[in-house]
Design a protein around this motif. Sequence first.
Motif, mmCIF file in Angstrom:
data_model
loop_
_atom_site.group_PDB
_atom_site.id
_atom_site.type_symbol
_atom_site.label_atom_id
_atom_site.label_comp_id
_atom_site.label_asym_id
_atom_site.label_seq_id
_atom_site.Cartn_x
_atom_site.Cartn_y
_atom_site.Cartn_z
ATOM 1 N N UNK A 270 0.826 -1.215 0.000
ATOM 2 C CA UNK A 270 0.000 0.000 0.000
ATOM 3 C C UNK A 270 0.854 1.256 0.000
ATOM 4 N N UNK A 271 1.957 1.236 0.768
ATOM 5 C CA UNK A 271 2.781 2.436 0.901
ATOM 6 C C UNK A 271 3.777 2.619 -0.239
ATOM 7 N N UNK A 272 4.308 1.522 -0.774
ATOM 8 C CA UNK A 272 5.485 1.631 -1.625
ATOM 9 C C UNK A 272 5.334 1.064 -3.026
ATOM 10 N N UNK A 273 4.289 0.307 -3.315
ATOM 11 C CA UNK A 273 4.247 -0.414 -4.584
ATOM 12 C C UNK A 273 4.342 0.495 -5.816
ATOM 13 N N UNK A 274 3.560 1.581 -5.914
ATOM 14 C CA UNK A 274 3.714 2.433 -7.101
ATOM 15 C C UNK A 274 5.133 2.976 -7.250
ATOM 16 N N UNK A 275 5.706 3.451 -6.128
ATOM 17 C CA UNK A 275 7.063 3.994 -6.187
ATOM 18 C C UNK A 275 8.082 2.896 -6.467
ATOM 19 N N UNK B 55 1.630 -2.877 12.823
ATOM 20 C CA UNK B 55 2.560 -3.278 11.764
ATOM 21 C C UNK B 55 2.167 -2.673 10.428
ATOM 22 N N UNK B 56 0.855 -2.619 10.175
ATOM 23 C CA UNK B 56 0.345 -2.082 8.916
ATOM 24 C C UNK B 56 0.636 -0.595 8.772
ATOM 25 N N UNK B 57 0.489 0.146 9.869
ATOM 26 C CA UNK B 57 0.605 1.604 9.819
ATOM 27 C C UNK B 57 2.026 2.111 10.065
ATOM 28 N N UNK B 58 2.734 1.452 10.974
ATOM 29 C CA UNK B 58 4.036 1.973 11.414
ATOM 30 C C UNK B 58 5.197 1.281 10.712
ATOM 31 N N UNK B 59 5.075 -0.034 10.484
ATOM 32 C CA UNK B 59 6.195 -0.790 9.941
ATOM 33 C C UNK B 59 6.637 -0.377 8.555
ATOM 34 N N UNK B 60 5.734 -0.373 7.557
ATOM 35 C CA UNK B 60 6.167 -0.074 6.193
ATOM 36 C C UNK B 60 6.872 1.271 6.017
ATOM 37 N N UNK C 280 11.455 3.118 4.369
ATOM 38 C CA UNK C 280 12.023 4.261 3.672
ATOM 39 C C UNK C 280 13.429 4.592 4.130
ATOM 40 N N UNK C 281 13.687 4.414 5.428
ATOM 41 C CA UNK C 281 15.032 4.691 5.941
ATOM 42 C C UNK C 281 16.039 3.702 5.361
ATOM 43 N N UNK C 282 15.646 2.427 5.274
ATOM 44 C CA UNK C 282 16.530 1.420 4.689
ATOM 45 C C UNK C 282 16.715 1.659 3.201
ATOM 46 N N UNK C 283 15.634 2.097 2.531
ATOM 47 C CA UNK C 283 15.708 2.341 1.093
ATOM 48 C C UNK C 283 16.670 3.469 0.762
ATOM 49 N N UNK C 284 16.837 4.435 1.657
ATOM 50 C CA UNK C 284 17.771 5.528 1.421
ATOM 51 C C UNK C 284 19.196 5.018 1.262
ATOM 52 N N UNK C 285 19.509 3.885 1.879
ATOM 53 C CA UNK C 285 20.872 3.345 1.855
ATOM 54 C C UNK C 285 21.024 2.186 0.874
ATOM 55 N N UNK C 286 19.968 1.368 0.736
ATOM 56 C CA UNK C 286 20.102 0.150 -0.068
ATOM 57 C C UNK C 286 19.224 0.135 -1.305
ATOM 58 N N UNK C 287 18.320 1.091 -1.425
ATOM 59 C CA UNK C 287 17.385 1.075 -2.531
ATOM 60 C C UNK C 287 16.084 0.402 -2.123
ATOM 61 N N UNK D 110 12.785 -4.310 0.300
ATOM 62 C CA UNK D 110 11.668 -5.239 0.329
ATOM 63 C C UNK D 110 12.088 -6.664 0.711
ATOM 64 N N UNK D 111 13.383 -6.913 0.779
ATOM 65 C CA UNK D 111 13.844 -8.221 1.251
ATOM 66 C C UNK D 111 13.392 -8.443 2.697
ATOM 67 N N UNK D 112 13.220 -7.369 3.456
ATOM 68 C CA UNK D 112 12.694 -7.483 4.827
ATOM 69 C C UNK D 112 11.316 -8.139 4.801
ATOM 70 N N UNK D 113 10.481 -7.731 3.866
ATOM 71 C CA UNK D 113 9.141 -8.319 3.729
ATOM 72 C C UNK D 113 9.261 -9.800 3.406
#
Length: 417
Positions: free
Chosen positions: A243-248, A360-365, A369-376, A381-384
């Motif tokens: 929900x938060x990241x799929x389009x991006x 988890x639904x609201x806070x986790x995803x 973004x913080x991890x994506x700043x460093x790893x993409x 999404x490997x966390x998922x």
Amino acid sequence: MKVMPAMDARTRRWRAALFLFMLATGVSMASWVARTPAVRDALDVSTGSMGLVLFGLSIGSMAGVLVSGGLVRKHGGRPVIAAGAGLLVAGLLVIAGGAALEVSGGVFGGLALFGAGMGLAEVAFNIEGAAVERTLGRPVLPVLHGCFSLGTVVGALLGMGLTAVRFPVGWHLAAVAVAVAAAGVWTVRAVPAGTGREDGESGDGEGAGGGGLRAQLAVWSDRRLVLIGLIVLAMAFAEGSANDWLPLLMVDGHGTSATAGSLTFMLFAVAMTTGRFAGGPLLVRYGPAAVVRASALVAAVGVALVVFSSSALLAGAAVVLWGLGASLGFPVTVSAAGEGEGVRDASARVAAVSTAGYAAFLVGPPSLGFLADHAGLRAAMIVVLVLLGGAALITGALRRRTVSPVAEVPSPQSDLV
């Protein structure tokens, strides 16, 4: 062949009311999301400033989720649903007014009200849905959540259409508020009083019915419930991440257009809706443990293809697996939490697992973004993927317990006004 209990008119109306309001809630949420760019343009703020405005939704949602379980245990589900519906309607109207008047603070406040109403109603609806399941002896929560998913599809299509014809945001959201209000009134009249209420014996608010912090935390002493909570954390995280990241993720990770990214999310929403409406027969035949294990693995395959595939077309198609796999995780785990040898504390268990899932639904995803700043974003999404694999290993906790299908159901009285 197992004979299921017959559904009387009262229970049918109760169930239909829950389905209707979940549908209306999904429409309202998607209507807001679809008009977010128009609201940002009306407020004339930067993307960063819009992020601060959106924070109102997170604050309100978590506040509503955290207090809903205790309120249901003290007052029953019906007044909590009524309060949630009122806040949803008020929030939509305030957002509409804030957008029309170009006041960022108004939109922030409206989102906080809207989120609080969503949080209150969602947990209460899970408790009501679990009670209907115990009455009927068959799955209800997957279809209940499927109605929400269907509502998001309808709301997104409506929002895209009204955006295309430049229909004013304020009038759009105000019309949705009227529809939600009508659905809320009918729902509150159809829901029996007292579902989920527990009358405590102590007067310190810490008894079973007090809804105090100690009572709400005590249910986690059950090892099975802890495992169920871990499953719902993983499955809700997988749903919320899409929900938060799929389009991006499709735009930045696979180089698609913004339109293609939005259509990919629509594909995910349709897959979620399909999985939830089709899941009931599978649950009856194979049981929740096997279904959620298969669901987690299917979702993991979908996420893996999105992350590791070099083909944008294959990644877009894999979103169907992601959506189908994630669709049943939340409702089935909540349903399992409501089972047990007795149902006296069923509302506390359902509320505890629902709260964990929504957190988890609201806070986790967003934390991805913080991890994506460093790893993409693709690598984040490997966390998922890891969480889904872990959930598949512990689904044995979802095996059904024997319960009485008629417990905790208020007797027909004149409280059905």
